[in-house]
Enzyme design. Structure first.
Site, PDB file in Angstrom:
ATOM      1  N   PRO A 294      81.322  62.664  27.667  1.00 59.62           N
ATOM      2  CA  PRO A 294      81.732  63.464  28.815  1.00 59.62           C
ATOM      3  C   PRO A 294      82.700  62.733  29.737  1.00 59.62           C
ATOM      4  O   PRO A 294      82.622  61.513  29.904  1.00 59.62           O
ATOM      5  CB  PRO A 294      80.402  63.747  29.538  1.00 59.62           C
ATOM      6  CG  PRO A 294      79.358  63.584  28.486  1.00 59.62           C
ATOM      7  CD  PRO A 294      79.857  62.493  27.596  1.00 59.62           C
TER       8      PRO A 294
ATOM      9  N   LYS B 105      87.588  41.771  21.866  1.00 61.50           N
ATOM     10  CA  LYS B 105      88.868  42.319  22.309  1.00 61.50           C
ATOM     11  C   LYS B 105      89.963  41.349  21.876  1.00 61.50           C
ATOM     12  O   LYS B 105      90.129  40.277  22.463  1.00 61.50           O
ATOM     13  CB  LYS B 105      88.882  42.474  23.832  1.00 61.50           C
ATOM     14  CG  LYS B 105      90.142  43.140  24.379  1.00 61.50           C
ATOM     15  CD  LYS B 105      90.122  44.633  24.154  1.00 61.50           C
ATOM     16  CE  LYS B 105      91.311  45.302  24.817  1.00 61.50           C
ATOM     17  NZ  LYS B 105      91.299  46.772  24.649  1.00 61.50           N
TER      18      LYS B 105
ATOM     19  N   LYS C  96      88.823  54.833  25.205  1.00 63.48           N
ATOM     20  CA  LYS C  96      88.406  53.938  24.108  1.00 63.48           C
ATOM     21  C   LYS C  96      87.360  52.932  24.560  1.00 63.48           C
ATOM     22  O   LYS C  96      86.385  52.675  23.851  1.00 63.48           O
ATOM     23  CB  LYS C  96      89.651  53.229  23.565  1.00 63.48           C
ATOM     24  CG  LYS C  96      89.430  52.392  22.331  1.00 63.48           C
ATOM     25  CD  LYS C  96      90.762  52.020  21.682  1.00 63.48           C
ATOM     26  CE  LYS C  96      91.579  51.057  22.534  1.00 63.48           C
ATOM     27  NZ  LYS C  96      92.548  51.720  23.435  1.00 63.48           N
ATOM     28  N   THR C  97      87.546  52.345  25.748  1.00 62.18           N
ATOM     29  CA  THR C  97      86.591  51.347  26.237  1.00 62.18           C
ATOM     30  C   THR C  97      85.240  51.981  26.549  1.00 62.18           C
ATOM     31  O   THR C  97      84.180  51.400  26.256  1.00 62.18           O
ATOM     32  CB  THR C  97      87.148  50.641  27.470  1.00 62.18           C
ATOM     33  OG1 THR C  97      88.358  49.965  27.112  1.00 62.18           O
ATOM     34  CG2 THR C  97      86.163  49.626  28.033  1.00 62.18           C
ATOM     35  N   VAL C  98      85.254  53.174  27.108  1.00 59.65           N
ATOM     36  CA  VAL C  98      83.994  53.857  27.418  1.00 59.65           C
ATOM     37  C   VAL C  98      83.271  54.233  26.132  1.00 59.65           C
ATOM     38  O   VAL C  98      82.036  54.113  26.038  1.00 59.65           O
ATOM     39  CB  VAL C  98      84.242  55.095  28.296  1.00 59.65           C
ATOM     40  CG1 VAL C  98      82.952  55.874  28.521  1.00 59.65           C
ATOM     41  CG2 VAL C  98      84.828  54.679  29.640  1.00 59.65           C
TER      42      VAL C  98
ATOM     43  N   GLY D 100      84.291  61.152  32.883  1.00 60.89           N
ATOM     44  CA  GLY D 100      83.809  60.527  34.105  1.00 60.89           C
ATOM     45  C   GLY D 100      82.525  59.740  34.002  1.00 60.89           C
ATOM     46  O   GLY D 100      82.006  59.275  35.025  1.00 60.89           O
TER      47      GLY D 100
ATOM     48  N   THR E 278      95.636  43.314  27.710  1.00 62.10           N
ATOM     49  CA  THR E 278      96.914  43.330  28.427  1.00 62.10           C
ATOM     50  C   THR E 278      96.757  44.041  29.765  1.00 62.10           C
ATOM     51  O   THR E 278      95.855  44.849  29.966  1.00 62.10           O
ATOM     52  CB  THR E 278      98.004  44.041  27.605  1.00 62.10           C
ATOM     53  OG1 THR E 278      97.643  45.418  27.435  1.00 62.10           O
ATOM     54  CG2 THR E 278      98.184  43.388  26.247  1.00 62.10           C
TER      55      THR E 278
ATOM     56  N   ASP F  28      88.431  44.821  29.656  1.00 60.21           N
ATOM     57  CA  ASP F  28      87.659  45.819  28.917  1.00 60.21           C
ATOM     58  C   ASP F  28      86.309  45.277  28.452  1.00 60.21           C
ATOM     59  O   ASP F  28      85.314  46.007  28.452  1.00 60.21           O
ATOM     60  CB  ASP F  28      88.460  46.304  27.715  1.00 60.21           C
ATOM     61  CG  ASP F  28      89.689  47.110  28.117  1.00 60.21           C
ATOM     62  OD1 ASP F  28      89.733  47.584  29.264  1.00 60.21           O
ATOM     63  OD2 ASP F  28      90.605  47.246  27.288  1.00 60.21           O
TER      64      ASP F  28
ATOM     65  N   SER G  91      86.951  61.751  26.148  1.00 59.09           N
ATOM     66  CA  SER G  91      86.731  62.296  27.484  1.00 59.09           C
ATOM     67  C   SER G  91      86.652  63.815  27.384  1.00 59.09           C
ATOM     68  O   SER G  91      87.660  64.519  27.486  1.00 59.09           O
ATOM     69  CB  SER G  91      87.869  61.872  28.422  1.00 59.09           C
ATOM     70  OG  SER G  91      87.648  62.341  29.739  1.00 59.09           O
TER      71      SER G  91
END
Length: 237
Positions: free
Chosen positions: A200, A37, A15-17, A202, A41, A50, A171
């Site tokens: 993608p 944000k 989600k953060t990426v 990574g 947590t 994040d 991902s």
């Protein structure tokens, strides 16, 4: 777009990426971007959370964190155990609207899934989206189980009258198996929402400038990108 709420079908799904990729693509299109944000947590005071990760990958976003709780738990539980004030959906609405007055796009990144409790009164990220009148982007996984999890999330949005902008696979594996390849075609039908990207696996390890350059290619036009769902699905039949 104004405000876009980013949620996931679970935790640790990218989600953060995805938030960083949307921010990078929007900024490459000339938009002023803020990232909010509501509850961070599982991160101690002084450690990057994040919002810091989005800024590292995407660049000069305005980052705001409403609350931080050290234990990796649901926000209401983490706040209660830490003896700290819980975040309310109304707090998210006020903060997002303030940022929207000075930015073209505000990305509100939730903690965990859509219905994780922010407070002990049962307030959730979905309630914040209702208060904002904002669409929601659902980040999901590629493989087995994603059809059910994504459908449950989008159905919960529908029941609340919240618009689902679409879904993004958080991902996408280097060597996708049969389930992942089939899910590309099945996700839009099952979730009743458009597939708007596949980030993608990574890519958080890329150098920031490489991430920013590549980000539009992972996302569809609705998210300031050039990714084409039909072409991508055709490549993975």
């Amino acid at each position: 777009m104004g405000v876009l709420v980013v949620t996931g079908t679970g935790t640790e799904i990218g989600k953060t990426v995805v938030t960083a990729a949307v921010a990078a693509a929007a900024m490459s299109a000339g938009r002023r971007v803020a990232v909010l944000k509501p509850a961070q947590t599982g991160v101690a005071v002084g450690e990057p959370g994040d919002v810091a990760e989005v800024a590292r990958l995407a660049g000069q976003v305005t980052g705001v964190e409403l609350a931080r709780f050290p234990e990796p738990l649901a926000p209401n539980t983490a706040a209660r155990r830490a003896g700290l004030r819980q975040v309310r959906p109304a707090d998210v609405v006020v903060a997002a609207e303030k940022l929207a007055a000075e930015h073209d796009l505000v990305l509100v990144e939730g903690a965990g899934g859509l219905l994780v409790n922010l407070d002990d009164e049962g307030g959730t990220l979905a309630d914040a989206a209702v208060g904002l009148g904002a669409p929601v982007l659902v980040v999901t996984t590629a493989g087995l189980g994603t059809l059910n999890m994504t459908a449950l999330t989008t159905e919960a949005l529908e029941r609340r009258g919240v618009s689902c902008l679409g879904t993004v696979i958080g991902s996408w594996p280097d060597s996708p198996g049969l389930a992942a390849r089939c899910n590309l075609a099945d996700l839009p039908t099952t979730s009743r929402s458009a597939l708007l990207g596949a980030v993608p696996q990574g890519v958080a390890a890329l150098a920031p400038q490489a991430f920013r350059t590549a980000a539009p290619g992972w996302l569809g036009p609705e998210l300031f990108g050039t990714w084409d769902a039909r072409a991508f699905t055709g490549l993975h039949r």
